[in-house]
Design a protein around this motif. Sequence first.
Motif, PDB file in Angstrom:
ATOM      1  N   THR A  50      37.717  49.644  35.446  1.00 52.24           N
ATOM      2  CA  THR A  50      36.355  49.648  36.565  1.00 52.24           C
ATOM      3  C   THR A  50      36.669  49.444  38.114  1.00 52.24           C
ATOM      4  O   THR A  50      35.992  49.460  38.934  1.00 52.24           O
ATOM      5  CB  THR A  50      35.218  48.684  36.246  1.00 52.24           C
ATOM      6  OG1 THR A  50      35.734  47.365  36.196  1.00 52.24           O
ATOM      7  CG2 THR A  50      34.681  48.981  34.852  1.00 52.24           C
ATOM      8  N   LEU A  51      38.204  48.856  38.120  1.00 54.61           N
ATOM      9  CA  LEU A  51      38.715  48.671  39.387  1.00 54.61           C
ATOM     10  C   LEU A  51      40.003  49.520  39.460  1.00 54.61           C
ATOM     11  O   LEU A  51      40.651  49.765  38.803  1.00 54.61           O
ATOM     12  CB  LEU A  51      39.034  47.373  39.659  1.00 54.61           C
ATOM     13  CG  LEU A  51      37.831  46.204  39.300  1.00 54.61           C
ATOM     14  CD1 LEU A  51      38.621  44.729  39.729  1.00 54.61           C
ATOM     15  CD2 LEU A  51      36.724  46.482  40.679  1.00 54.61           C
ATOM     16  N   SER A  52      40.270  49.829  40.852  1.00 52.16           N
ATOM     17  CA  SER A  52      41.547  50.422  41.311  1.00 52.16           C
ATOM     18  C   SER A  52      42.453  49.387  41.098  1.00 52.16           C
ATOM     19  O   SER A  52      42.285  48.350  40.702  1.00 52.16           O
ATOM     20  CB  SER A  52      41.596  51.387  42.440  1.00 52.16           C
ATOM     21  OG  SER A  52      41.418  49.918  43.762  1.00 52.16           O
ATOM     22  N   LEU A  53      43.893  50.128  40.928  1.00 51.89           N
ATOM     23  CA  LEU A  53      44.853  49.074  40.628  1.00 51.89           C
ATOM     24  C   LEU A  53      45.150  48.157  41.795  1.00 51.89           C
ATOM     25  O   LEU A  53      45.227  47.083  41.898  1.00 51.89           O
ATOM     26  CB  LEU A  53      46.319  49.994  40.531  1.00 51.89           C
ATOM     27  CG  LEU A  53      47.514  48.826  40.496  1.00 51.89           C
ATOM     28  CD1 LEU A  53      47.348  48.140  39.001  1.00 51.89           C
ATOM     29  CD2 LEU A  53      48.750  49.735  40.220  1.00 51.89           C
ATOM     30  N   ARG A  93      41.982  41.020  43.108  1.00 52.65           N
ATOM     31  CA  ARG A  93      41.058  40.142  42.312  1.00 52.65           C
ATOM     32  C   ARG A  93      41.828  39.129  41.821  1.00 52.65           C
ATOM     33  O   ARG A  93      41.610  37.859  41.463  1.00 52.65           O
ATOM     34  CB  ARG A  93      40.085  41.018  41.240  1.00 52.65           C
ATOM     35  CG  ARG A  93      39.323  39.991  40.402  1.00 52.65           C
ATOM     36  CD  ARG A  93      38.277  40.681  39.603  1.00 52.65           C
ATOM     37  NE  ARG A  93      37.260  41.552  40.544  1.00 52.65           N
ATOM     38  CZ  ARG A  93      36.357  41.938  39.869  1.00 52.65           C
ATOM     39  NH1 ARG A  93      36.049  42.171  38.354  1.00 52.65           N
ATOM     40  NH2 ARG A  93      35.286  42.772  40.719  1.00 52.65           N
ATOM     41  N   GLU A  94      43.091  39.367  41.083  1.00 55.26           N
ATOM     42  CA  GLU A  94      43.792  38.553  40.424  1.00 55.26           C
ATOM     43  C   GLU A  94      44.515  37.778  41.350  1.00 55.26           C
ATOM     44  O   GLU A  94      44.830  36.349  41.060  1.00 55.26           O
ATOM     45  CB  GLU A  94      44.841  39.323  39.579  1.00 55.26           C
ATOM     46  CG  GLU A  94      44.470  40.107  38.291  1.00 55.26           C
ATOM     47  CD  GLU A  94      45.473  40.909  37.821  1.00 55.26           C
ATOM     48  OE1 GLU A  94      46.553  41.239  38.165  1.00 55.26           O
ATOM     49  OE2 GLU A  94      44.968  41.532  36.798  1.00 55.26           O
ATOM     50  N   LEU A  95      44.683  38.100  42.413  1.00 55.67           N
ATOM     51  CA  LEU A  95      45.526  37.027  43.615  1.00 55.67           C
ATOM     52  C   LEU A  95      44.327  36.073  43.760  1.00 55.67           C
ATOM     53  O   LEU A  95      44.732  34.795  43.995  1.00 55.67           O
ATOM     54  CB  LEU A  95      45.986  37.850  44.735  1.00 55.67           C
ATOM     55  CG  LEU A  95      46.487  37.178  45.848  1.00 55.67           C
ATOM     56  CD1 LEU A  95      47.751  36.408  45.238  1.00 55.67           C
ATOM     57  CD2 LEU A  95      47.018  37.978  46.992  1.00 55.67           C
ATOM     58  N   LYS A 104      44.108  33.471  41.140  1.00 60.19           N
ATOM     59  CA  LYS A 104      45.197  32.352  41.178  1.00 60.19           C
ATOM     60  C   LYS A 104      44.955  31.534  42.197  1.00 60.19           C
ATOM     61  O   LYS A 104      45.335  30.246  42.269  1.00 60.19           O
ATOM     62  CB  LYS A 104      46.312  33.436  41.322  1.00 60.19           C
ATOM     63  CG  LYS A 104      46.687  33.997  40.158  1.00 60.19           C
ATOM     64  CD  LYS A 104      48.214  34.811  40.345  1.00 60.19           C
ATOM     65  CE  LYS A 104      48.517  35.533  38.922  1.00 60.19           C
ATOM     66  NZ  LYS A 104      49.689  36.269  39.399  1.00 60.19           N
ATOM     67  N   MET A 105      44.599  32.063  43.518  1.00 63.58           N
ATOM     68  CA  MET A 105      44.528  31.214  44.568  1.00 63.58           C
ATOM     69  C   MET A 105      43.154  30.079  44.624  1.00 63.58           C
ATOM     70  O   MET A 105      43.445  28.963  45.001  1.00 63.58           O
ATOM     71  CB  MET A 105      44.463  31.810  45.958  1.00 63.58           C
ATOM     72  CG  MET A 105      45.623  32.612  46.237  1.00 63.58           C
ATOM     73  SD  MET A 105      45.523  33.854  47.747  1.00 63.58           S
ATOM     74  CE  MET A 105      45.325  32.575  48.882  1.00 63.58           C
ATOM     75  N   PHE A 106      42.319  30.592  44.251  1.00 65.81           N
ATOM     76  CA  PHE A 106      41.119  29.750  44.522  1.00 65.81           C
ATOM     77  C   PHE A 106      40.386  29.446  43.090  1.00 65.81           C
ATOM     78  O   PHE A 106      39.195  28.789  43.025  1.00 65.81           O
ATOM     79  CB  PHE A 106      39.832  30.458  45.391  1.00 65.81           C
ATOM     80  CG  PHE A 106      40.378  31.004  46.472  1.00 65.81           C
ATOM     81  CD1 PHE A 106      40.677  29.990  47.585  1.00 65.81           C
ATOM     82  CD2 PHE A 106      40.592  32.267  46.753  1.00 65.81           C
ATOM     83  CE1 PHE A 106      41.185  30.437  48.617  1.00 65.81           C
ATOM     84  CE2 PHE A 106      41.040  32.599  47.952  1.00 65.81           C
ATOM     85  CZ  PHE A 106      41.341  31.786  48.956  1.00 65.81           C
ATOM     86  N   GLY A 107      40.959  30.086  41.723  1.00 69.17           N
ATOM     87  CA  GLY A 107      40.378  29.887  40.553  1.00 69.17           C
ATOM     88  C   GLY A 107      39.228  30.837  40.177  1.00 69.17           C
ATOM     89  O   GLY A 107      38.889  31.555  40.922  1.00 69.17           O
TER      90      GLY A 107
END
Length: 205
Positions: free
Chosen positions: A187-190, A196-198, A201-204
Amino acid sequence: MGVISECVNPPGRFFRLTVPSLEPTVAFLSRIATASSIPTMPTTLQAQSPVAAAKKDPKLANNWKTKAVEELTDAEVMAMPDSEYMNDKQMAFFRRKLVQLKQDIHNSAGETTEHLREDTVVVPDPADRATIEEEHALELRTRDRERKLLKKIEQSIARIDAGDYGYCDETGEPIGVGRLLARPTATLSLEAQQRRELKQKMFGD
């Protein structure tokens, strides 16, 4: 997630190992294994390697014009011009792919239910019992992941029916045929997925 009980057995006594936290998954599998409303799809629509469809083949660019949806391959859909992105034939192609994935999950659930029914005999040897219970737990965890995937598949089919499939939820930009072939429920572009993954990782979460 449940764990297998420790295999300590006093001499001459028997006990049965259980994985109580997976009981909801077993119940879910029993329900979907008996479902009869899912149409059976032809075997010609088997999932193909995303690697094979990673690059466009100009020789296949016009094949979609003369072939029926059920005859199209991943490579032929990948080769379609960008101007035809998410046209009726592409939408129908991805709908068939999603329905096939859904059918495969239901079939797997039925097989798991049968395995659990067949392995109900109490085995005297503790080591053998532990092995059987571990195999059951692993299989049920796999089915539990498929249960979550099934929900995403149903949501993707609904998006196709609404005409929203193939576009990023965050940016509204095309997700891309290549990414959808590799992950039809995306549902998201690459780029949006990487952002989002970054953040996670940064904020939980």
